[in-house]
Motif scaffolding. Sequence first.
Motif, PDB file in Angstrom:
ATOM      1  N   VAL A 167      43.918  20.305  73.430  1.00  0.00           N
ATOM      2  CA  VAL A 167      44.624  19.530  72.136  1.00  0.00           C
ATOM      3  C   VAL A 167      46.058  20.025  72.053  1.00  0.00           C
ATOM      4  O   VAL A 167      46.458  21.158  72.061  1.00  0.00           O
ATOM      5  CB  VAL A 167      43.958  20.061  70.955  1.00  0.00           C
ATOM      6  CG1 VAL A 167      44.477  19.311  69.573  1.00  0.00           C
ATOM      7  CG2 VAL A 167      42.453  19.726  71.044  1.00  0.00           C
ATOM      8  N   SER A 169      49.391  17.770  70.302  1.00  0.00           N
ATOM      9  CA  SER A 169      49.833  16.437  69.759  1.00  0.00           C
ATOM     10  C   SER A 169      51.205  16.014  70.070  1.00  0.00           C
ATOM     11  O   SER A 169      52.030  14.795  69.510  1.00  0.00           O
ATOM     12  CB  SER A 169      49.495  16.139  68.257  1.00  0.00           C
ATOM     13  OG  SER A 169      50.246  17.197  67.463  1.00  0.00           O
ATOM     14  N   TRP A 193      45.512  13.451  65.306  1.00  0.00           N
ATOM     15  CA  TRP A 193      44.124  13.875  64.775  1.00  0.00           C
ATOM     16  C   TRP A 193      43.542  12.917  63.654  1.00  0.00           C
ATOM     17  O   TRP A 193      43.761  12.690  62.775  1.00  0.00           O
ATOM     18  CB  TRP A 193      44.260  15.398  64.256  1.00  0.00           C
ATOM     19  CG  TRP A 193      42.830  15.984  64.277  1.00  0.00           C
ATOM     20  CD1 TRP A 193      42.290  15.898  63.144  1.00  0.00           C
ATOM     21  CD2 TRP A 193      42.203  16.636  65.045  1.00  0.00           C
ATOM     22  NE1 TRP A 193      40.954  16.528  63.375  1.00  0.00           N
ATOM     23  CE2 TRP A 193      40.874  16.926  64.555  1.00  0.00           C
ATOM     24  CE3 TRP A 193      42.459  16.935  66.652  1.00  0.00           C
ATOM     25  CZ2 TRP A 193      40.059  17.927  65.388  1.00  0.00           C
ATOM     26  CZ3 TRP A 193      41.549  17.644  67.319  1.00  0.00           C
ATOM     27  CH2 TRP A 193      40.450  18.091  66.541  1.00  0.00           C
ATOM     28  N   CYS A 197      37.470  14.639  62.552  1.00  0.00           N
ATOM     29  CA  CYS A 197      37.162  14.359  64.158  1.00  0.00           C
ATOM     30  C   CYS A 197      35.980  15.129  64.621  1.00  0.00           C
ATOM     31  O   CYS A 197      35.099  14.739  65.391  1.00  0.00           O
ATOM     32  CB  CYS A 197      38.302  14.596  65.000  1.00  0.00           C
ATOM     33  SG  CYS A 197      38.256  14.268  66.524  1.00  0.00           S
ATOM     34  N   MET A 214      37.811  24.940  72.388  1.00  0.00           N
ATOM     35  CA  MET A 214      39.209  24.478  72.327  1.00  0.00           C
ATOM     36  C   MET A 214      40.379  25.160  72.918  1.00  0.00           C
ATOM     37  O   MET A 214      40.566  26.356  72.384  1.00  0.00           O
ATOM     38  CB  MET A 214      39.385  24.039  70.647  1.00  0.00           C
ATOM     39  CG  MET A 214      40.915  23.213  70.465  1.00  0.00           C
ATOM     40  SD  MET A 214      41.242  23.116  68.746  1.00  0.00           S
ATOM     41  CE  MET A 214      39.948  21.922  68.375  1.00  0.00           C
ATOM     42  N   LEU A 216      44.303  25.248  72.502  1.00  0.00           N
ATOM     43  CA  LEU A 216      45.356  24.402  71.448  1.00  0.00           C
ATOM     44  C   LEU A 216      46.550  25.255  72.098  1.00  0.00           C
ATOM     45  O   LEU A 216      46.806  26.266  71.952  1.00  0.00           O
ATOM     46  CB  LEU A 216      45.055  24.768  70.091  1.00  0.00           C
ATOM     47  CG  LEU A 216      45.966  24.058  69.042  1.00  0.00           C
ATOM     48  CD1 LEU A 216      45.860  22.706  69.127  1.00  0.00           C
ATOM     49  CD2 LEU A 216      45.450  24.553  67.798  1.00  0.00           C
ATOM     50  N   ALA A 227      43.281  20.416  63.404  1.00  0.00           N
ATOM     51  CA  ALA A 227      42.366  20.710  64.543  1.00  0.00           C
ATOM     52  C   ALA A 227      41.717  22.078  64.210  1.00  0.00           C
ATOM     53  O   ALA A 227      40.590  22.388  64.596  1.00  0.00           O
ATOM     54  CB  ALA A 227      43.041  20.725  65.739  1.00  0.00           C
ATOM     55  N   GLU A 230      39.201  22.173  61.431  1.00  0.00           N
ATOM     56  CA  GLU A 230      37.796  21.498  61.621  1.00  0.00           C
ATOM     57  C   GLU A 230      37.151  22.239  62.697  1.00  0.00           C
ATOM     58  O   GLU A 230      35.819  22.408  62.504  1.00  0.00           O
ATOM     59  CB  GLU A 230      37.903  19.978  62.289  1.00  0.00           C
ATOM     60  CG  GLU A 230      38.532  19.412  60.987  1.00  0.00           C
ATOM     61  CD  GLU A 230      38.194  17.620  61.400  1.00  0.00           C
ATOM     62  OE1 GLU A 230      37.485  17.337  62.180  1.00  0.00           O
ATOM     63  OE2 GLU A 230      38.832  16.918  60.721  1.00  0.00           O
ATOM     64  N   ALA A 231      37.788  22.813  63.589  1.00  0.00           N
ATOM     65  CA  ALA A 231      37.227  23.728  64.586  1.00  0.00           C
ATOM     66  C   ALA A 231      36.644  24.967  64.050  1.00  0.00           C
ATOM     67  O   ALA A 231      35.310  25.427  64.454  1.00  0.00           O
ATOM     68  CB  ALA A 231      38.139  23.916  65.783  1.00  0.00           C
TER      69      ALA A 231
END
Length: 335
Positions: A167, A169, A193, A197, A214, A216, A227, A230-231
Motif C-alpha cells: 500500500v 498512495s 483508499w 475497504c 500489509m 505500508l 489503511a 482499518e487494518a
Amino acid sequence: MLRCTAALPRRLCASVSTRFSSVNEGPAARRKLFVNQLTHDDELQGDLQDHFLKPLGLEYRREGLREPEEGVRRDREDMISEKMGERAFAHDDYFDVGTFTSLEEMMAASVHFGHKKGVWNPLMKEYLLGVRFETHIINLDETKKHLERALQFLCHCVYRGCRIVFVNSRPQFQYLVQATARECDEYFITGEWLDACFTNSVRTLRTMKLPDVMVLSCTTTPAGKAAIHEANLMGIPIIGLVDSDCDPRIIAYPIPANDDSASSVQLFHRIFRDAIHRAKERKAIDHTIVSRALPIQKAHLLEDQGRVQELMDGVEGRFQELDRKASMLMSQVRY
C-alpha cells in the motif's frame, strides 16, 4: 487357548461383562467400546496385558492404538505443512534475512535522514541519534534490527502461504509499488483508499478474503492513516516505514527509515521483493523434500496399523468366551 480362571482380576471381568456383553450390534461395536475404554484406563491396560494378552503372545501398545488412527485421518497437505513449519522454526534465521542489506547500503540510500527539527514525533525519540544541520538523524542500527525482525515475520508468513498487500498512495511511488507486487505475485493498493475497504470488503472488494499482511511505505498521508486504521480493526499486521514524524505505536512491525526519499523507498521495496522470493523458493524446495520423505512415514504408519489389527484380531476371537464366562468368574472372585 486362554483359560479364564478366578485369578483374572475382578476389575477386568466386571468391565468386560458390564460394558461388552450387553452390546448386540456385533463384534465391531464391541471392539470399538473395548478400545475406547482401554485408551483412557491405565489400570485396565495393565490387567489386560498381564492376564489376557501375555498368555496369547500378544502385546498392547498404547501408541499403536492412537497414532495410526489419528494419522490416517490427517490430510496429506496438512502433514506436509506441519513438517515444513517444524523445519523452518528449527532455525533462528532460516531465511538469512541479515544478508538482504547492510548499514553502508542504507546510508548510501539516505535512509538515515529524517524530517526537520521542528517536524517530528516525540514517540520516535528512541529511534533517533540526534539533530544535524537542523535535521533529525535516524539510528541505522535500530533500522537494521527492526528491518530483520519485520523480514523474519514476512518470510514466515509467505512461507506458510499468506497473502501480502503493498500500500502506498503517493503518486511518485505508485509504479514502484505496483511493479514490486507484480514481481512477487502479490496484491497492491496505490490509489485513494476506499472507505470500508477492509471492514466491508464484500461491498468494496467483492470478496470476503482479506490480506494476511500489509506492507505500508507511507503512514502519514490520509490514505495511509485510513489503511492503518482499518487494518488494525481487522487484525491485519502491518509492516511499515516510520519516519521521524510518525507514530510507531500503531504499526505492528515499524521500520525507522526515510519514507520520502526515492532511493530509500526503492531500497526497501527491493528488500521486500527479495525476501518474498526467497521465502517462496524455500517453500518450493522444502515441499519437495518433505513430500518425498512422507511415504516413508506412511509406511511406518501402515506397519503400526498392522500391529493394531493383529492385536484386535486376537482379542476379538475370544470376546465370546469372555462374555460367557464373565458371570461365572464374578461369583468366584473373593473380596
